[in-house]
Structure formats: structure tokens, C-alpha cells
Scaffold this motif. Structure first.
Motif, short mmCIF file in Angstrom:
data_model
loop_
_atom_site.label_atom_id
_atom_site.label_comp_id
_atom_site.label_asym_id
_atom_site.label_seq_id
_atom_site.Cartn_x
_atom_site.Cartn_y
_atom_site.Cartn_z
N ASP A 226 -15.87 38.03 -6.03
CA ASP A 226 -16.86 36.96 -5.95
C ASP A 226 -16.25 35.69 -5.39
OD1 ASP A 226 -18.76 34.75 -7.78
OD2 ASP A 226 -19.69 36.38 -6.66
N TYR A 227 -14.96 35.53 -5.61
CA TYR A 227 -14.24 34.37 -5.09
C TYR A 227 -12.79 34.75 -4.86
CZ TYR A 227 -11.41 30.16 -5.15
OH TYR A 227 -10.48 29.20 -4.84
N ALA A 228 -12.24 34.30 -3.77
CA ALA A 228 -10.82 34.51 -3.50
C ALA A 228 -10.36 33.48 -2.49
CB ALA A 228 -10.56 35.92 -2.97
N ASP A 229 -9.17 32.94 -2.71
CA ASP A 229 -8.61 31.99 -1.76
C ASP A 229 -7.25 32.44 -1.24
OD1 ASP A 229 -7.59 29.49 -4.26
OD2 ASP A 229 -6.99 31.57 -3.93
N ASP A 230 -6.91 33.70 -1.44
CA ASP A 230 -5.67 34.22 -0.88
C ASP A 230 -6.00 35.39 0.04
OD1 ASP A 230 -6.19 35.72 -3.48
OD2 ASP A 230 -4.71 37.00 -2.49
N GLU A 231 -5.27 35.48 1.12
CA GLU A 231 -5.61 36.47 2.13
C GLU A 231 -5.48 37.89 1.64
OE1 GLU A 231 -2.88 36.76 5.48
OE2 GLU A 231 -1.47 35.48 4.41
N HIS A 232 -4.66 38.11 0.64
CA HIS A 232 -4.45 39.48 0.16
C HIS A 232 -5.66 40.03 -0.58
CE1 HIS A 232 -0.35 39.09 1.49
NE2 HIS A 232 -0.22 37.99 0.77
N SER A 233 -6.58 39.17 -0.95
CA SER A 233 -7.79 39.59 -1.64
C SER A 233 -8.92 39.95 -0.69
CB SER A 233 -8.26 38.50 -2.60
OG SER A 233 -7.31 38.28 -3.63
N TYR A 234 -8.66 39.79 0.59
CA TYR A 234 -9.68 40.07 1.60
C TYR A 234 -9.37 41.40 2.27
CZ TYR A 234 -11.77 35.55 0.93
OH TYR A 234 -12.41 34.47 0.37
N ASP A 235 -10.41 42.22 2.38
CA ASP A 235 -10.23 43.59 2.85
C ASP A 235 -10.59 43.78 4.32
OD1 ASP A 235 -11.71 43.86 -0.19
OD2 ASP A 235 -9.72 44.75 0.10
N TYR A 236 -11.45 42.94 4.83
CA TYR A 236 -11.95 43.10 6.19
C TYR A 236 -11.78 41.79 6.94
CZ TYR A 236 -14.18 46.93 3.70
OH TYR A 236 -14.39 48.03 2.91
N TRP A 237 -11.30 41.91 8.17
CA TRP A 237 -10.99 40.73 8.97
C TRP A 237 -11.61 40.84 10.35
CZ3 TRP A 237 -7.99 36.56 7.34
CH2 TRP A 237 -7.41 36.70 6.09
N GLY A 238 -12.07 39.70 10.82
CA GLY A 238 -12.50 39.63 12.20
C GLY A 238 -11.34 39.19 13.08
N GLN A 239 -11.55 39.24 14.38
CA GLN A 239 -10.53 38.72 15.28
C GLN A 239 -10.60 37.19 15.23
OE1 GLN A 239 -13.53 39.06 16.22
NE2 GLN A 239 -13.88 37.51 17.77
N GLY A 240 -9.59 36.53 15.62
CA GLY A 240 -9.58 35.08 15.52
C GLY A 240 -10.29 34.40 16.67
N THR A 241 -10.60 33.14 16.43
CA THR A 241 -11.15 32.30 17.48
C THR A 241 -10.33 31.01 17.52
OG1 THR A 241 -13.17 31.29 18.39
CG2 THR A 241 -12.94 31.27 15.98
N GLN A 242 -9.91 30.61 18.70
CA GLN A 242 -9.00 29.48 18.83
C GLN A 242 -9.76 28.16 18.78
OE1 GLN A 242 -5.42 29.37 19.38
NE2 GLN A 242 -5.81 27.19 19.00
N VAL A 243 -9.27 27.27 17.94
CA VAL A 243 -9.77 25.90 17.88
C VAL A 243 -8.62 24.98 18.27
CG1 VAL A 243 -10.62 24.06 16.39
CG2 VAL A 243 -11.51 26.39 16.15
N THR A 244 -8.85 24.18 19.29
CA THR A 244 -7.84 23.23 19.74
C THR A 244 -8.45 21.83 19.72
OG1 THR A 244 -6.84 24.89 21.19
CG2 THR A 244 -6.28 22.58 21.61
N VAL A 245 -7.80 20.95 18.96
CA VAL A 245 -8.26 19.57 18.85
C VAL A 245 -7.24 18.70 19.58
CG1 VAL A 245 -8.98 17.71 17.32
CG2 VAL A 245 -9.27 20.11 16.63
N SER A 246 -7.66 18.16 20.70
CA SER A 246 -6.74 17.40 21.54
C SER A 246 -7.52 16.47 22.46
CB SER A 246 -5.88 18.36 22.37
OG SER A 246 -5.05 17.63 23.26
N SER A 247 -6.91 15.34 22.75
CA SER A 247 -7.52 14.41 23.70
C SER A 247 -7.01 14.69 25.11
CB SER A 247 -7.23 12.98 23.29
OG SER A 247 -5.84 12.77 23.16
#
Length: 122
Positions: A101-122
Motif C-alpha cells: 500500500d505504501y513503499a519508499d524504497d526501490e526494493h519494494s517495487y516489483d515492476y518498473w518502466g523505462q526512464g524519462t530524462q528530465v534536464t533543468v538548465s538555462s
């Protein structure tokens, strides 16, 4: 469940982005959906999650007041609205699903999507 994250990009400091995590195979409201991020040279860290049972929302201190997680059951999608972005928010962002119901550590997550890049820059 299969997850696909999208919505990343290049944004200036102070700007906003909305990330989407689209699920297929099962409904998002069956899982806790979490967002994580990994900056270059750093470990992956939890950012936010939403509970399947009552929709309760949780945020890391770095995200509180700037990021908002939400769930769109009709589209089977979880969104992460990010505002007041800072250079330190630059990372690859991942969404993941947990049967807890709640988890804040990656080991508690069973399914993952691919990542999406976020770049914050001027």
C-alpha cells in the motif's frame, strides 16, 4: 503490469514539467505507484508515491510543495506534476509499481518502466 514513463525534457530553472506513467495489463489503482529518480553518479532515490487503497500521496522532502502526484483511473495513468524545478532535479525519472500500500524504497517495487530524462538548465 507494464509501465511506460514519458514527459521528460529540457526545462529552465523555475519551470514545470508533467511526467506520465501509463500502465497496461492491469489497473493502476491495484498498485502503489511510485516515482523515483537517478542523477548521474548518484543512487536512485524515491520521489513520490500514491497509495492504491485510499489515494494517499507521499513525497520526499525534496519534492514537497513543488511536485504533485495524481492518478487518472480513466486513462490508467499516474502523473507527476513538477514545478519550480531546480538544477538538482535533473535526473532520469522512473515510475514503478508495488503490491504494497505504501513503499519508499526501490526494493519494494516489483515492476518498473523505462526512464524519462528530465534536464533543468538555462
Amino acid at each position: 503490469v507494464q509501465l511506460q514513463a514519458s514527459g521528460g525534457g529540457l526545462v529552465q530553472p523555475g519551470g514545470s514539467l508533467r511526467l506520465s506513467c501509463a500502465a497496461s495489463g492491469e489497473t493502476v489503482d491495484y498498485y502503489a505507484i511510485g516515482w523515483f529518480r537517478q542523477a548521474p553518479g548518484k543512487e536512485r532515490e524515491w520521489v513520490s508515491s500514491i497509495s492504491p487503497s485510499d489515494g494517499r500521496k507521499y513525497y520526499a522532502d525534496s519534492a514537497k510543495g513543488r511536485f504533485t502526484i495524481s492518478r487518472d483511473n480513466a486513462k490508467n495513468t499516474v502523473l507527476l506534476q513538477m514545478s519550480s524545478l531546480k538544477s538538482e532535479d535533473t535526473a532520469v525519472y522512473y515510475c514503478a509499481a508495488s503490491i504494497l500500500d505504501y513503499a519508499d524504497d526501490e526494493h519494494s517495487y516489483d515492476y518498473w518502466g523505462q526512464g524519462t530524462q528530465v534536464t533543468v538548465s538555462s
